[in-house]
Motif scaffolding. Structure first.
Motif, PDB file in Angstrom:
ATOM      1  N   VAL A  40       0.836  -1.196   0.000  1.00  0.00           N
ATOM      2  CA  VAL A  40       0.000   0.000   0.000  1.00  0.00           C
ATOM      3  C   VAL A  40       0.877   1.256   0.000  1.00  0.00           C
ATOM      4  O   VAL A  40       0.628   2.218  -0.737  1.00  0.00           O
ATOM      5  N   GLU A  41       1.932   1.244   0.794  1.00  0.00           N
ATOM      6  CA  GLU A  41       2.831   2.401   0.865  1.00  0.00           C
ATOM      7  C   GLU A  41       3.648   2.547  -0.417  1.00  0.00           C
ATOM      8  O   GLU A  41       3.922   3.670  -0.861  1.00  0.00           O
ATOM      9  N   ALA A  42       4.031   1.441  -1.048  1.00  0.00           N
ATOM     10  CA  ALA A  42       4.794   1.500  -2.303  1.00  0.00           C
ATOM     11  C   ALA A  42       3.973   2.156  -3.405  1.00  0.00           C
ATOM     12  O   ALA A  42       4.517   2.872  -4.254  1.00  0.00           O
ATOM     13  N   TYR A  43       2.663   1.928  -3.403  1.00  0.00           N
ATOM     14  CA  TYR A  43       1.773   2.559  -4.385  1.00  0.00           C
ATOM     15  C   TYR A  43       1.890   4.083  -4.287  1.00  0.00           C
ATOM     16  O   TYR A  43       2.070   4.771  -5.294  1.00  0.00           O
ATOM     17  N   ALA A  44       1.830   4.622  -3.079  1.00  0.00           N
ATOM     18  CA  ALA A  44       1.944   6.068  -2.875  1.00  0.00           C
ATOM     19  C   ALA A  44       3.348   6.552  -3.220  1.00  0.00           C
ATOM     20  O   ALA A  44       3.512   7.608  -3.850  1.00  0.00           O
ATOM     21  N   TYR A  45       4.354   5.807  -2.817  1.00  0.00           N
ATOM     22  CA  TYR A  45       5.743   6.178  -3.092  1.00  0.00           C
ATOM     23  C   TYR A  45       5.986   6.283  -4.599  1.00  0.00           C
ATOM     24  O   TYR A  45       6.551   7.269  -5.082  1.00  0.00           O
ATOM     25  N   CYS A  46       5.554   5.272  -5.347  1.00  0.00           N
ATOM     26  CA  CYS A  46       5.732   5.285  -6.800  1.00  0.00           C
ATOM     27  C   CYS A  46       4.955   6.431  -7.440  1.00  0.00           C
ATOM     28  O   CYS A  46       5.453   7.075  -8.373  1.00  0.00           O
ATOM     29  N   ALA A  47       3.759   6.698  -6.959  1.00  0.00           N
ATOM     30  CA  ALA A  47       2.958   7.798  -7.504  1.00  0.00           C
ATOM     31  C   ALA A  47       3.696   9.122  -7.347  1.00  0.00           C
ATOM     32  O   ALA A  47       3.782   9.913  -8.293  1.00  0.00           O
ATOM     33  N   GLY A 100       6.938   1.118 -11.923  1.00  0.00           N
ATOM     34  CA  GLY A 100       6.988   0.538 -10.588  1.00  0.00           C
ATOM     35  C   GLY A 100       5.609   0.405  -9.981  1.00  0.00           C
ATOM     36  O   GLY A 100       5.299  -0.596  -9.328  1.00  0.00           O
ATOM     37  N   GLN A 101       4.778   1.399 -10.208  1.00  0.00           N
ATOM     38  CA  GLN A 101       3.413   1.374  -9.680  1.00  0.00           C
ATOM     39  C   GLN A 101       2.610   0.254 -10.340  1.00  0.00           C
ATOM     40  O   GLN A 101       1.899  -0.489  -9.670  1.00  0.00           O
ATOM     41  N   MET A 102       2.759   0.106 -11.648  1.00  0.00           N
ATOM     42  CA  MET A 102       2.036  -0.940 -12.368  1.00  0.00           C
ATOM     43  C   MET A 102       2.477  -2.330 -11.903  1.00  0.00           C
ATOM     44  O   MET A 102       1.657  -3.251 -11.846  1.00  0.00           O
ATOM     45  N   ALA A 103       3.750  -2.472 -11.546  1.00  0.00           N
ATOM     46  CA  ALA A 103       4.280  -3.770 -11.112  1.00  0.00           C
ATOM     47  C   ALA A 103       3.686  -4.232  -9.789  1.00  0.00           C
ATOM     48  O   ALA A 103       3.840  -5.392  -9.413  1.00  0.00           O
ATOM     49  N   LEU A 104       2.974  -3.353  -9.104  1.00  0.00           N
ATOM     50  CA  LEU A 104       2.347  -3.701  -7.826  1.00  0.00           C
ATOM     51  C   LEU A 104       1.008  -4.422  -8.015  1.00  0.00           C
ATOM     52  O   LEU A 104       0.370  -4.818  -7.042  1.00  0.00           O
ATOM     53  N   PHE A 105       0.586  -4.599  -9.275  1.00  0.00           N
ATOM     54  CA  PHE A 105      -0.719  -5.173  -9.609  1.00  0.00           C
ATOM     55  C   PHE A 105      -0.557  -6.498 -10.347  1.00  0.00           C
ATOM     56  O   PHE A 105       0.403  -6.689 -11.090  1.00  0.00           O
ATOM     57  N   THR A 106      -1.532  -7.387 -10.173  1.00  0.00           N
ATOM     58  CA  THR A 106      -1.567  -8.614 -10.961  1.00  0.00           C
ATOM     59  C   THR A 106      -1.822  -8.248 -12.421  1.00  0.00           C
ATOM     60  O   THR A 106      -2.370  -7.175 -12.720  1.00  0.00           O
ATOM     61  N   PRO A 123      -2.044   4.952 -18.490  1.00  0.00           N
ATOM     62  CA  PRO A 123      -2.508   6.338 -18.619  1.00  0.00           C
ATOM     63  C   PRO A 123      -3.004   6.939 -17.298  1.00  0.00           C
ATOM     64  O   PRO A 123      -2.884   8.141 -17.079  1.00  0.00           O
ATOM     65  N   VAL A 124      -3.514   6.121 -16.412  1.00  0.00           N
ATOM     66  CA  VAL A 124      -3.973   6.614 -15.112  1.00  0.00           C
ATOM     67  C   VAL A 124      -2.778   7.146 -14.323  1.00  0.00           C
ATOM     68  O   VAL A 124      -2.809   8.253 -13.777  1.00  0.00           O
ATOM     69  N   PHE A 125      -1.718   6.373 -14.273  1.00  0.00           N
ATOM     70  CA  PHE A 125      -0.541   6.783 -13.517  1.00  0.00           C
ATOM     71  C   PHE A 125       0.217   7.895 -14.231  1.00  0.00           C
ATOM     72  O   PHE A 125       0.798   8.771 -13.594  1.00  0.00           O
ATOM     73  N   ASP A 126       0.193   7.892 -15.567  1.00  0.00           N
ATOM     74  CA  ASP A 126       0.840   8.941 -16.344  1.00  0.00           C
ATOM     75  C   ASP A 126       0.157  10.291 -16.128  1.00  0.00           C
ATOM     76  O   ASP A 126       0.796  11.341 -16.228  1.00  0.00           O
ATOM     77  N   ALA A 127      -1.129  10.285 -15.789  1.00  0.00           N
ATOM     78  CA  ALA A 127      -1.877  11.540 -15.574  1.00  0.00           C
ATOM     79  C   ALA A 127      -1.294  12.355 -14.418  1.00  0.00           C
ATOM     80  O   ALA A 127      -1.495  13.572 -14.353  1.00  0.00           O
ATOM     81  N   LEU A 128      -0.552  11.723 -13.529  1.00  0.00           N
ATOM     82  CA  LEU A 128       0.058  12.464 -12.422  1.00  0.00           C
ATOM     83  C   LEU A 128       1.125  13.445 -12.903  1.00  0.00           C
ATOM     84  O   LEU A 128       1.495  14.367 -12.179  1.00  0.00           O
ATOM     85  N   ASN A 129       1.612  13.257 -14.121  1.00  0.00           N
ATOM     86  CA  ASN A 129       2.641  14.150 -14.660  1.00  0.00           C
ATOM     87  C   ASN A 129       2.133  15.565 -14.906  1.00  0.00           C
ATOM     88  O   ASN A 129       2.932  16.473 -15.112  1.00  0.00           O
ATOM     89  N   GLN A 130       0.822  15.770 -14.865  1.00  0.00           N
ATOM     90  CA  GLN A 130       0.287  17.122 -15.032  1.00  0.00           C
ATOM     91  C   GLN A 130       0.553  18.010 -13.818  1.00  0.00           C
ATOM     92  O   GLN A 130       0.443  19.222 -13.900  1.00  0.00           O
ATOM     93  N   TYR A 131       0.936  17.404 -12.701  1.00  0.00           N
ATOM     94  CA  TYR A 131       1.183  18.156 -11.468  1.00  0.00           C
ATOM     95  C   TYR A 131       2.675  18.427 -11.298  1.00  0.00           C
ATOM     96  O   TYR A 131       3.508  17.609 -11.677  1.00  0.00           O
ATOM     97  N   ASP A 132       2.984  19.566 -10.706  1.00  0.00           N
ATOM     98  CA  ASP A 132       4.371  19.897 -10.421  1.00  0.00           C
ATOM     99  C   ASP A 132       4.914  19.039  -9.285  1.00  0.00           C
ATOM    100  O   ASP A 132       6.104  18.736  -9.255  1.00  0.00           O
ATOM    101  N   ALA A 133       4.057  18.658  -8.373  1.00  0.00           N
ATOM    102  CA  ALA A 133       4.441  17.775  -7.269  1.00  0.00           C
ATOM    103  C   ALA A 133       3.183  17.141  -6.690  1.00  0.00           C
ATOM    104  O   ALA A 133       2.085  17.700  -6.801  1.00  0.00           O
ATOM    105  N   THR A 134       3.370  15.972  -6.095  1.00  0.00           N
ATOM    106  CA  THR A 134       2.283  15.328  -5.352  1.00  0.00           C
ATOM    107  C   THR A 134       2.859  14.767  -4.066  1.00  0.00           C
ATOM    108  O   THR A 134       4.072  14.536  -3.954  1.00  0.00           O
ATOM    109  N   MET A 135       1.977  14.558  -3.108  1.00  0.00           N
ATOM    110  CA  MET A 135       2.354  13.896  -1.863  1.00  0.00           C
ATOM    111  C   MET A 135       1.135  13.110  -1.396  1.00  0.00           C
ATOM    112  O   MET A 135       0.112  13.685  -1.059  1.00  0.00           O
ATOM    113  N   HIS A 136       1.249  11.805  -1.460  1.00  0.00           N
ATOM    114  CA  HIS A 136       0.179  10.920  -1.027  1.00  0.00           C
ATOM    115  C   HIS A 136       0.494  10.443   0.386  1.00  0.00           C
ATOM    116  O   HIS A 136       1.457   9.699   0.593  1.00  0.00           O
ATOM    117  N   PHE A 137      -0.289  10.889   1.331  1.00  0.00           N
ATOM    118  CA  PHE A 137      -0.103  10.506   2.725  1.00  0.00           C
ATOM    119  C   PHE A 137      -1.047   9.358   3.042  1.00  0.00           C
ATOM    120  O   PHE A 137      -2.264   9.522   3.029  1.00  0.00           O
TER     121      PHE A 137
END
Length: 153
Positions: A22-29, A36-42, A70-84
């Motif tokens: 669960v934490e690796a998902y946020a870290y990769c995002a 890396g994020q995709m590799a966390l899924f079957t 494309p879902v994970f690539d959409a995060l590139n529109q942000y200058d920064a993110t922080m998933h707590f």
């Protein structure tokens, strides 16, 4: 909640591995590591997004690991993110399957023409996990957006 008077070392290791997943998902995002994020899924994962947690109709539904790009690539529109990641609870656990719930505050920063804006999404995930070749992966992830707050910084 399950009352644990004693758990086996295997159960403890499985619970820790799932929390780390669960934490690796946020870290990769936050590092824009889509691979890396995709590799966390079957490979045959099921990923469902409910932009309005009160609406039973999904906003988006994907049926494979490859469809997540494309879902994970959409995060590139942000200058920064922080998933707590807040609490993460395993609600059911067997040798190779598990269920759980995780809560996340997802901070998304944009900067345009010197103006900084912050969007905070309060998220809940309903997760199904599968142990594959000794590693825990997401087999299904339902993302519920409870509310979104936008701020000018």
């Amino acid at each position: 909640m399950t009352r644990h008077t004693e758990i086996t070392p295997t159960e403890a290791a499985d619970r820790l591995a799932i929390r780390e997943l669960v934490e690796a998902y946020a870290y990769c995002a936050d590092r824009r590591d889509a691979a890396g994020q995709m590799a966390l899924f079957t490979a045959d994962t099921h990923f469902v997004v409910f932009m309005d947690a009160k609406d039973p109709t999904p906003s988006q539904e994907l049926h494979s690991r490859a469809a997540l790009a494309p879902v994970f690539d959409a995060l590139n529109q942000y200058d920064a993110t922080m998933h707590f990641v807040g609490q993460s609870t395993i609600t059911a656990l067997s040798a190779d399957r598990a269920e759980g719930v995780a809560y996340t505050l997802a901070h998304h920063l944009t900067v345009k023409d010197g103006q900084r804006k912050l969007m905070i999404a309060t998220l809940r995930y309903g997760d199904s996990f599968a142990k594959t070749d000794g590693a825990w992966l997401f087999s299904e992830r339902k993302l519920y957006v409870d509310w979104i707050e936008e701020r000018t910084l």
